[in-house]
Design a protein around this motif. Structure first.
Motif, PDB file in Angstrom:
ATOM      1  N   HIS B  54       0.875  -1.174   0.000  1.00 53.61           N
ATOM      2  CA  HIS B  54       0.000   0.000   0.000  1.00 53.61           C
ATOM      3  C   HIS B  54       0.905   1.216   0.000  1.00 53.61           C
ATOM      4  O   HIS B  54       1.692   1.396   0.917  1.00 53.61           O
ATOM      5  CB  HIS B  54      -0.875   0.007   1.245  1.00 53.61           C
ATOM      6  N   THR B  55       0.824   2.024  -1.044  1.00 58.86           N
ATOM      7  CA  THR B  55       1.754   3.145  -1.145  1.00 58.86           C
ATOM      8  C   THR B  55       1.042   4.456  -0.850  1.00 58.86           C
ATOM      9  O   THR B  55      -0.155   4.595  -1.108  1.00 58.86           O
ATOM     10  CB  THR B  55       2.394   3.230  -2.539  1.00 58.86           C
ATOM     11  N   ARG B  56       1.775   5.374  -0.316  1.00 65.39           N
ATOM     12  CA  ARG B  56       1.218   6.662   0.058  1.00 65.39           C
ATOM     13  C   ARG B  56       2.387   7.631   0.102  1.00 65.39           C
ATOM     14  O   ARG B  56       3.229   7.551   0.989  1.00 65.39           O
ATOM     15  CB  ARG B  56       0.622   6.499   1.448  1.00 65.39           C
ATOM     16  N   ASP B  57       2.500   8.491  -0.885  1.00 63.96           N
ATOM     17  CA  ASP B  57       3.670   9.365  -0.990  1.00 63.96           C
ATOM     18  C   ASP B  57       3.280  10.833  -1.040  1.00 63.96           C
ATOM     19  O   ASP B  57       2.454  11.221  -1.855  1.00 63.96           O
ATOM     20  CB  ASP B  57       4.460   9.029  -2.260  1.00 63.96           C
ATOM     21  N   ASN B  58       3.897  11.601  -0.173  1.00 61.46           N
ATOM     22  CA  ASN B  58       3.691  13.047  -0.187  1.00 61.46           C
ATOM     23  C   ASN B  58       5.010  13.737  -0.474  1.00 61.46           C
ATOM     24  O   ASN B  58       6.062  13.222  -0.120  1.00 61.46           O
ATOM     25  CB  ASN B  58       3.187  13.524   1.177  1.00 61.46           C
TER      26      ASN B  58
END
Lengths: 480, 444
Positions: B54-58
């Protein structure tokens, strides 16, 4: 080692109000009957880079990244989630997402024990403030001036300086609690020279797990400038490289990228567990000529590829891959080691918290042999002597590998003669290794510039080798 | 959809905060970009899920200018505290960088004024179970296609969507959501001693436009088994046909050579080639940055400059460089709205499909894979590892490996005989196969 845990805890956990009991609680969320392994990886990194171009300081930039990666393994399945928000509710949510790969199982409590490690291969420093901004600017300008004063044919000089500090903390349900503080600096020089309308380039650089004054010691920075110009000027005189199969003598140091590509990747545990490598199932067999001994060594002090612990908390080590031509060992992370029923070799590495760890090289090199380098060159009637390279690539399944020479010479009747243009060399890993007929007594490691890419993840690595002779490699020139 | 609008609003506010913080800290000009992406990436191998990520990039980045000096800083932390600290770090760098007469924002009058919706956002609400099922079908199709497929690296499904917002102190602010989905498969084949791996993939902004899972798997398997038993060919000069997916790399090299940063550094083999013949007369190369659903589409470039359709090659002659405002000032030219690169580039394609191209080549090398980085942009010298097929009488004879192909790109471009109708559409740079009259092949 406990000092490192303290530093990491102060750097990453304390500012966001997390403590060791929160790590216990998160690990507790990750346990269960079907869970074979699970870990938390916290990271905080700072990076700074400077670029000098056209004699002026053109760019300066700063980057801060922090976050946590959460991994749960069941059999050969891996669930993974990460977050750059280090808040307990967000991390617990990520833990649930990672945990979803395993559907059954009851939670149980985990107490992290802490592990005593020992090695300190580099000081736990932050290299960024190790030199004042004024001194960094001064260093860049001196390197630029050094390159320009070498020769009036130098038309363009680009100097880049990068420093980074990586603080990591790993906690796992097997009781691991480890931390590391990893400094890394690098300086690069790229020049363009021009003569009668012909333009060529040269580049050089180096780096280490050290402070910025690494480049001031032994005039290293100035040395890179001189070396970049020397290479570019050699290329101005280069003639067409030959095309076809012939003996190739590789110089010491950075040409060790040959080993990285020809055997290194093929001996990483994941490919061998899955049976997709040209070296799969060949343990104990002769895979190289008997003059070859190749190791992967993460324990060299201050080296770019070195690690006190890998990204799974395992103490790094020196692993013999090939001994006198016989395949002795693969490089393993915990996951692949567990599935292959061996121990991790401390090669579990990841680009960042946002990436899954996998078996990766550290510093890979061939041990010195007995031949005099001059003797090796004298043994070649017609061939190529290659001393500098750009990158390489390998297809681990077919064993095909390439690496691109950026400085090379013809060998004619046992003597190094004209420089030739850059050319790609291609071979088949297991086959090329058996054709290494002479190994020099001049082992050298590279200057600290290697970056290895695998499945989209980049990590710093080192390579090295003595001068060596491959009886037959295909040289991709344009000449007949 | 509402959720995405909210996210975009939040990021616009962040950009605004960054710009006003920069002004407060004394910057005379500033620009900032903020992005936020989330997605799912999973791999099925040997019929079972192997990884689920599960990817989540800011990301947040700011560049400040104090007159002609600049400094930059970025972080993955989008908190208000990070905004202040990031701007401060950037301002600190600007104290030490040099006065650079070419530095600064792009000119205010070039900012994009209309920001049409380019239809780039088509989220795929795909439950993990269904994603696993799709990847499983893909890998199974590959493994069942041929008995020589003995192993697999798995099938990987990726679905990502996010928002990106850019603004600068000219008052420009733009942002848009976008999505990207792909399915790929890599398998291993064996016959005798020969072991080979190959892959295939499908990619789109819209899940409905992806090729079927089964077809991706089947093609991956066919590509793999057709390489079994590969051998070398003798060293010789011969015509070379670059299959469309590898010909993309040649077109990208052409673009790199006319990029402003390479030109002002004198690091290009196409320096001072404007208005000169670079390709044969039949070649046209155009850019269409505002294509609906295009893989690289955008209404403004990385400096807020309006993007426009552009011709780089007309009847084989170089019409324009690829410039951002910095390189343009260095060269005494106007930016072409290409900060961040070209967006949806296409070369004119001919009428010949692969079979016809092979026939036209008659005898030579069909290249389907290239290895290594042996492309020298300063001199144009080209030398790379290759794999593919040997062709005689216009028909494939056998697979080839462990060879190199070499030449100089200026001669290769002028030696282009034909561009095929078999266009590679999975790339922001699109072309059919390239038939090049002659290159040096090094082999056994």
């Amino acid at each position: 080692m406990s000092d490192l845990i303290q530093i990491a805890s102060d750097t990453i956990l304390a500012p966001v109000g997390l403590g060791e009991s929160d790590l216990d609680r998160m690990l507790g969320e990750l346990t269960g009957n079907a869970v074979d392994a699970a870990d938390l990886y916290f990271q905080s990194s700072r990076l700074e880079s400077w670029v000098l171009e056209d004699g002026i300081i053109k760019e300066g930039s700063h980057n801060i990244e922090q976050g946590a990666g959460i991994r749960v393994i069941s059999g050969d399945k891996t669930g993974f989630a990460y977050s750059d928000e280090l808040q307990l509710p967000v991390l617990l949510e990520a833990a649930q997402a990672a945990r979803a790969i395993v559907r059954s199982g009851a939670d149980r409590a985990v107490q992290i024990a802490g592990r005593s490690g020992g090695q300190q291969l580099y000081a736990p420093i932050n290299p960024l403030p190790s030199l004042s901004e004024t001194d960094k600017v001064e260093l860049l300008k001196r390197v630029d001036a050094e390159a320009r004063k070498q020769d009036p044919r130098v038309k363009q000089v680009i100097v880049s300086l990068v420093g980074a500090q990586d603080v990591i903390l790993v906690a796992a349900i097997d009781g691991t609690l480890s931390a590391d503080v990893r400094p890394l600096v690098r300086l690069n020089v790229h020049v363009i020279v021009e003569q009668n309308g012909r333009r060529e380039q040269g580049s050089s650089g180096g780096g280490a797990r050290d402070a910025f004054d690494f480049f001031l010691q032994q005039e290293r920075g100035l040395g890179y400038a001189r070396e970049a110009v020397r290479q570019a000027l050699v290329n101005l005189e280069a003639v067409e490289a030959p095309a076809g199969s012939m003996p190739v003598v590789l110089g010491p140091g950075w040409p060790g990228v040959l080993l990285h590509e020809a055997v290194g990747h093929g001996l990483e545990g994941d490919f061998n567990r899955k049976g997709t490598s040209a070296f799969s199932g060949r343990m104990g067999e002769q895979v190289a000529s008997s003059v070859c001994t190749v190791v992967d060594d993460g324990t060299l002090p201050g080296r770019r590829g070195s690690l006190n612990i890998d990204d799974e908390g395992t103490t790094s080590q020196c692993t013999v891959l090939i001994e006198n031509g016989i395949l002795k060992g693969y490089m393993q992370d915990k996951h692949n080691a567990r599935l292959m029923k061996v121990d991790s070799t401390g090669n579990g590495r990841r680009e960042s918290y946002a990436h899954l760890p996998m078996p990766r090289m550290t510093n890979t090199y061939m041990l010195a042999g007995e031949s005099d380098p001059q003797e090796i060159i004298a043994s070649v009637q017609k061939g190529v002597y290659a001393v500098n390279f750009g990158g390489g690539q390998v297809d681990i399944t077919s064993g095909q590998f390439v690496f691109s020479a950026s400085e090379a010479y013809l060998i004619e009747n046992g003597k190094v003669t004209k420089p030739v243009k850059g050319a790609t060399l291609i071979g088949n890993g297991p086959e090329a290794m058996t054709k290494i007929s002479m190994v020099g007594n001049d082992l050298k490691l590279d200057a600290g510039i290697g970056v290895c890419g695998k499945e989209g993840q980049s990590v710093p690595v080192g390579v090295g080798q003595p001068t060596l002779k491959v009886d037959e490699l295909t040289v991709g020139g344009t000449g007949q | 959809m509402i959720d995405m609008q909210e996210r975009q609003g939040r990021l616009e506010q962040l950009v605004d905060d960054l710009l006003s913080e920069a002004r407060q800290q004394g910057a005379t000009a500033a620009e900032a970009g903020v992005s936020s992406d989330a997605g799912l990436s999973l791999t099925v191998r040997m019929g079972a899920p192997e990884t689920i990520e599960h990817t989540r990039d800011n990301g947040l980045g700011v560049t400040v200018y104090f007159g002609q000096r600049k400094g930059s800083a970025s972080t993955s932390d989008l908190s208000p505290q990070a905004v202040k600290e990031t701007v401060k770090a950037a301002c600190n760098f600007a104290k030490y960088t040099s006065e650079d007469p070419c530095s600064g924002l792009a000119d205010a009058e070039l900012m994009a004024t209309e920001l049409p919706d380019l239809d780039l956002y088509h989220p795929w609400d795909l439950p993990v179970d269904e994603a696993i099922e799709q990847a499983t079908r893909c890998e199974s199709a590959a493994r069942e296609e041929d008995s020589r497929i003995i192993n697999s690296e798995g099938a990987t499904l990726n679905t990502h969507s996010g928002v990106h917002v850019y603004g600068n102190s000219h008052g420009f602010i733009g942002g848009y959501p976008s999505s990207r989905h792909s399915l790929s498969c890599a398998v291993v084949g064996k016959e005798g001693e020969s072991m080979q791996r190959d892959y295939w993939y499908t990619l789109s902004r819209l899940s409905g436009e992806l090729d079927s899972a089964e077809s991706v798997g089947r093609i991956a398997a066919q590509r793999t088994v057709s390489r079994l038993g590969a051998r070398r060919v003798p060293t010789q000069q011969a015509p070379v046909l670059f299959q469309a997916d590898v010909a993309v790399g040649l077109l990208r090299s052409f673009i790199s050579a006319i990029r402003g940063s390479a030109l002002y550094r004198k690091a290009s083999f196409l320096l001072d080639h404007l208005d000169q013949q670079i390709f044969p007369e039949f070649v046209q190369i155009h850019e269409e940055p505002r294509l609906l659903r295009g893989l690289a589409s955008a209404a403004y470039d990385n400096e807020g400059v309006a993007t426009v359709n552009r011709t780089y090659i007309s009847d084989g002659v170089l019409q324009s460089y690829v410039l951002d405002s910095y390189a343009a000032r260095k060269l005494g030219l106007q930016t072409t709205g290409n900060a961040g690169g070209v967006r949806n580039l296409r070369i004119s394609c001919g009428a010949l499909d692969r079979t016809a191209l092979l026939k036209k080549m008659d005898r030579g090398l069909l290249v389907t894979e290239l290895m290594g980085q042996g492309v020298n942009m300063v001199t144009g010298d080209y030398s790379r590892g290759a794999a593919g097929y040997w062709v005689e009488n216009g028909v494939i004879q056998y697979p080839v490996e462990e060879i190199t192909i070499a030449g100089n790109m200026k001669e290769m471009f002028m030696g282009l005989q034909e561009v095929g109708s078999d266009v590679e559409t999975r790339s922001s740079v699109q072309t059919g196969s390239w038939l090049i009259d002659r290159m040096m092949i090094a082999g056994g």
